[in-house]
Design a protein around this motif. Structure first.
Motif, PDB file in Angstrom:
ATOM      1  N   PHE A  40       1.039  -1.244  -0.056  1.00 55.72           N
ATOM      2  CA  PHE A  40      -0.052   0.175   0.038  1.00 55.72           C
ATOM      3  C   PHE A  40       1.037   1.253   0.099  1.00 55.72           C
ATOM      4  CE2 PHE A  40      -2.351   3.359   2.368  1.00 55.72           C
ATOM      5  CZ  PHE A  40      -3.328   3.374   1.419  1.00 55.72           C
ATOM      6  N   LEU A  41       1.976   1.257   0.821  1.00 63.01           N
ATOM      7  CA  LEU A  41       2.746   2.502   0.918  1.00 63.01           C
ATOM      8  C   LEU A  41       3.585   2.557  -0.452  1.00 63.01           C
ATOM      9  CD1 LEU A  41       3.905   1.957   4.624  1.00 63.01           C
ATOM     10  CD2 LEU A  41       2.291   3.654   3.670  1.00 63.01           C
ATOM     11  N   THR A  42       4.005   1.587  -0.943  1.00 60.35           N
ATOM     12  CA  THR A  42       4.742   1.651  -2.209  1.00 60.35           C
ATOM     13  C   THR A  42       3.862   2.196  -3.400  1.00 60.35           C
ATOM     14  OG1 THR A  42       6.161  -0.401  -1.560  1.00 60.35           O
ATOM     15  CG2 THR A  42       5.977  -0.060  -3.758  1.00 60.35           C
ATOM     16  N   SER A  43       2.607   1.749  -3.263  1.00 61.78           N
ATOM     17  CA  SER A  43       1.579   2.327  -4.120  1.00 61.78           C
ATOM     18  C   SER A  43       1.428   3.663  -4.016  1.00 61.78           C
ATOM     19  CB  SER A  43       0.305   1.617  -4.420  1.00 61.78           C
ATOM     20  OG  SER A  43      -0.496   1.731  -3.230  1.00 61.78           O
ATOM     21  N   LEU A  44       1.234   4.254  -2.831  1.00 62.58           N
ATOM     22  CA  LEU A  44       1.232   5.709  -2.449  1.00 62.58           C
ATOM     23  C   LEU A  44       2.151   6.393  -3.058  1.00 62.58           C
ATOM     24  CD1 LEU A  44       0.135   6.035   1.337  1.00 62.58           C
ATOM     25  CD2 LEU A  44      -1.362   6.142  -0.669  1.00 62.58           C
ATOM     26  N   GLN A  45       3.614   5.857  -3.149  1.00 66.09           N
ATOM     27  CA  GLN A  45       4.668   6.477  -3.567  1.00 66.09           C
ATOM     28  C   GLN A  45       4.678   6.374  -5.056  1.00 66.09           C
ATOM     29  OE1 GLN A  45       8.046   5.392  -1.766  1.00 66.09           O
ATOM     30  NE2 GLN A  45       8.830   7.463  -2.016  1.00 66.09           N
ATOM     31  N   SER A  46       4.538   5.288  -5.446  1.00 66.23           N
ATOM     32  CA  SER A  46       4.795   5.071  -7.019  1.00 66.23           C
ATOM     33  C   SER A  46       3.567   5.388  -7.980  1.00 66.23           C
ATOM     34  CB  SER A  46       5.229   3.715  -7.391  1.00 66.23           C
ATOM     35  OG  SER A  46       4.127   2.784  -6.938  1.00 66.23           O
ATOM     36  N   LEU A  47       2.449   5.062  -7.462  1.00 65.66           N
ATOM     37  CA  LEU A  47       1.277   5.418  -8.247  1.00 65.66           C
ATOM     38  C   LEU A  47       0.354   6.976  -7.929  1.00 65.66           C
ATOM     39  CD1 LEU A  47      -0.547   1.850  -8.086  1.00 65.66           C
ATOM     40  CD2 LEU A  47       0.905   3.051  -9.906  1.00 65.66           C
ATOM     41  N   HIS A  48       0.878   7.452  -6.535  1.00 62.64           N
ATOM     42  CA  HIS A  48       0.153   8.750  -6.516  1.00 62.64           C
ATOM     43  C   HIS A  48       1.232   9.761  -6.016  1.00 62.64           C
ATOM     44  CE1 HIS A  48      -3.609   6.396  -6.271  1.00 62.64           C
ATOM     45  NE2 HIS A  48      -2.982   5.419  -5.589  1.00 62.64           N
ATOM     46  N   GLY A  49       2.283   9.443  -5.921  1.00 66.27           N
ATOM     47  CA  GLY A  49       3.334  10.387  -5.968  1.00 66.27           C
ATOM     48  C   GLY A  49       3.465  10.924  -4.542  1.00 66.27           C
ATOM     49  N   LEU A  50       3.070  10.324  -3.384  1.00 64.18           N
ATOM     50  CA  LEU A  50       3.244  10.881  -2.076  1.00 64.18           C
ATOM     51  C   LEU A  50       4.480  10.308  -1.681  1.00 64.18           C
ATOM     52  CD1 LEU A  50      -0.384   9.895  -0.782  1.00 64.18           C
ATOM     53  CD2 LEU A  50       0.493  12.226  -1.410  1.00 64.18           C
ATOM     54  N   PRO A  51       5.165  11.223  -0.841  1.00 64.44           N
ATOM     55  CA  PRO A  51       6.486  10.966  -0.337  1.00 64.44           C
ATOM     56  C   PRO A  51       6.070   9.922   0.986  1.00 64.44           C
ATOM     57  CG  PRO A  51       5.870  13.178   0.525  1.00 64.44           C
ATOM     58  CD  PRO A  51       4.751  12.507  -0.718  1.00 64.44           C
ATOM     59  N   VAL A  52       6.829   8.865   0.885  1.00 71.18           N
ATOM     60  CA  VAL A  52       6.855   7.828   2.116  1.00 71.18           C
ATOM     61  C   VAL A  52       8.249   7.429   2.524  1.00 71.18           C
ATOM     62  CG1 VAL A  52       5.971   5.536   2.685  1.00 71.18           C
ATOM     63  CG2 VAL A  52       4.663   7.090   0.873  1.00 71.18           C
ATOM     64  N   SER A  53       8.561   7.957   3.347  1.00 64.84           N
ATOM     65  CA  SER A  53       9.709   7.732   4.149  1.00 64.84           C
ATOM     66  C   SER A  53      10.073   6.086   4.341  1.00 64.84           C
ATOM     67  CB  SER A  53      10.402   8.553   5.085  1.00 64.84           C
ATOM     68  OG  SER A  53       9.587   8.180   6.402  1.00 64.84           O
ATOM     69  N   ALA A  54      11.264   5.690   4.690  1.00 64.73           N
ATOM     70  CA  ALA A  54      11.729   4.320   5.091  1.00 64.73           C
ATOM     71  C   ALA A  54      10.941   4.235   6.654  1.00 64.73           C
ATOM     72  CB  ALA A  54      13.159   3.835   5.257  1.00 64.73           C
ATOM     73  N   ARG A  55      10.921   5.414   7.450  1.00 66.12           N
ATOM     74  CA  ARG A  55      10.487   5.379   8.705  1.00 66.12           C
ATOM     75  C   ARG A  55       9.053   5.108   8.658  1.00 66.12           C
ATOM     76  NH1 ARG A  55       7.227   8.195  11.464  1.00 66.12           N
ATOM     77  NH2 ARG A  55       7.069   9.865   9.792  1.00 66.12           N
ATOM     78  N   VAL A  56       8.380   5.727   7.793  1.00 67.20           N
ATOM     79  CA  VAL A  56       6.986   5.456   7.947  1.00 67.20           C
ATOM     80  C   VAL A  56       6.685   4.172   7.714  1.00 67.20           C
ATOM     81  CG1 VAL A  56       4.635   6.213   6.423  1.00 67.20           C
ATOM     82  CG2 VAL A  56       6.230   8.002   7.397  1.00 67.20           C
ATOM     83  N   VAL A  57       7.401   3.605   6.467  1.00 70.83           N
ATOM     84  CA  VAL A  57       7.141   2.277   6.213  1.00 70.83           C
ATOM     85  C   VAL A  57       7.324   1.316   7.555  1.00 70.83           C
ATOM     86  CG1 VAL A  57       8.022   0.164   4.746  1.00 70.83           C
ATOM     87  CG2 VAL A  57       7.673   2.498   3.794  1.00 70.83           C
ATOM     88  N   GLY A  58       8.272   1.572   7.987  1.00 71.87           N
ATOM     89  CA  GLY A  58       8.432   0.653   9.506  1.00 71.87           C
ATOM     90  C   GLY A  58       7.509   0.844  10.320  1.00 71.87           C
ATOM     91  N   MET A  59       7.318   2.287  10.748  1.00 72.80           N
ATOM     92  CA  MET A  59       6.199   2.560  11.593  1.00 72.80           C
ATOM     93  C   MET A  59       4.689   1.870  11.397  1.00 72.80           C
ATOM     94  SD  MET A  59       7.396   4.047  14.305  1.00 72.80           S
ATOM     95  CE  MET A  59       9.057   3.575  14.122  1.00 72.80           C
ATOM     96  N   ILE A  60       4.522   1.987  10.054  1.00 71.71           N
ATOM     97  CA  ILE A  60       2.966   1.463   9.497  1.00 71.71           C
ATOM     98  C   ILE A  60       3.116  -0.307   9.672  1.00 71.71           C
ATOM     99  CG2 ILE A  60       1.380   1.035   7.737  1.00 71.71           C
ATOM    100  CD1 ILE A  60       1.299   3.897   8.822  1.00 71.71           C
ATOM    101  N   GLN A  61       4.052  -0.604   9.377  1.00 74.69           N
ATOM    102  CA  GLN A  61       4.128  -2.065   9.447  1.00 74.69           C
ATOM    103  C   GLN A  61       4.172  -2.666  10.883  1.00 74.69           C
ATOM    104  OE1 GLN A  61       7.825  -2.896   6.949  1.00 74.69           O
ATOM    105  NE2 GLN A  61       6.524  -4.198   5.697  1.00 74.69           N
ATOM    106  N   LEU A  62       4.896  -1.920  11.706  1.00 76.78           N
ATOM    107  CA  LEU A  62       4.688  -2.264  13.081  1.00 76.78           C
ATOM    108  C   LEU A  62       3.438  -1.920  13.749  1.00 76.78           C
ATOM    109  CD1 LEU A  62       6.470  -2.455  16.095  1.00 76.78           C
ATOM    110  CD2 LEU A  62       6.262  -0.009  16.118  1.00 76.78           C
ATOM    111  N   VAL A  63       2.753  -0.929  13.433  1.00 71.35           N
ATOM    112  CA  VAL A  63       1.381  -0.846  13.848  1.00 71.35           C
ATOM    113  C   VAL A  63       0.420  -1.820  13.314  1.00 71.35           C
ATOM    114  CG1 VAL A  63      -0.679   0.750  13.527  1.00 71.35           C
ATOM    115  CG2 VAL A  63       1.790   1.788  14.067  1.00 71.35           C
ATOM    116  N   VAL A  64       0.598  -2.077  12.013  1.00 67.29           N
ATOM    117  CA  VAL A  64      -0.258  -3.300  11.454  1.00 67.29           C
ATOM    118  C   VAL A  64      -0.063  -4.625  12.130  1.00 67.29           C
ATOM    119  CG1 VAL A  64      -0.529  -4.687   9.542  1.00 67.29           C
ATOM    120  CG2 VAL A  64      -0.535  -2.431   9.288  1.00 67.29           C
TER     121      VAL A  64
END
Length: 158
Positions: A40-64
């Motif tokens: 989902f985060l990869t698509s936010l970045q690649s398809l929708h142009g939203l910046p997603v940092s490595a920190r965000v990826v880690g935090m979202i995966q932790l919360v999930v």
């Protein structure tokens, strides 16, 4: 539509809902839930142009991982994971069939285990629990943007 005064994210998302959901029925699927979050985060970045940092990826995966693990551990039946983006944050929502409300324990370094919700509330901008006609829905939001110094924007400490 007047886009003056809106953030870059608001302009990019104007009129669009970006969301994905999946049901999980076994503990082996927690890794699948983390993978869903990463995709989902990869698509936010690649398809929708939203910046997603490595920190965000880690935090979202932790919360999930924490929220789906708790749902699978404490509630009978399946749970539903929904990921969405809005207001500068990724919203992680988990529904489960248990009416028992979760308890966020006070920090205690001597306690072994049961730190999951303590960690989730520490890394999220917001954390909400709502009773549903059947079960409950937990929603946590993690900001997308990092502050220039690497701090989390709108960070809420426990």
């Amino acid at each position: 539509m007047n886009l003056a005064g809106q953030s870059e994210e608001q302009r990019l998302l104007a009129g669009r809902t970006i969301e994905t959901s999946a049901a999980f029925d076994g503990s082996e699927e927690i890794a699948v839930a983390r993978g869903m979050a990463r995709d989902f985060l990869t698509s936010l970045q690649s398809l929708h142009g939203l910046p997603v940092s490595a920190r965000v990826v880690g935090m979202i995966q932790l919360v999930v991982s924490e929220l789906v693990t708790n749902a699978r551990k404490y509630a009978p039946g399946p749970c539903l994971l929904t990921l969405g983006v809005g207001e500068g944050a990724v919203e992680v929502t988990v529904w489960d069939s248990s009416a028992t409300m979760p308890v966020v324990l006070a920090p205690d370094a001597s306690r072994i285990g049961q730190h999951g919700l303590e960690i989730v509330t520490a890394v999220c901008r917001s954390f909400e629990v709502h009773r549903e006609p059947v079960g409950k829905r937990i929603k946590a939001a993690v900001v997308l943007a990092d502050e220039p110094a690497g701090e989390t924007a709108d960070h809420q400490a426990v």
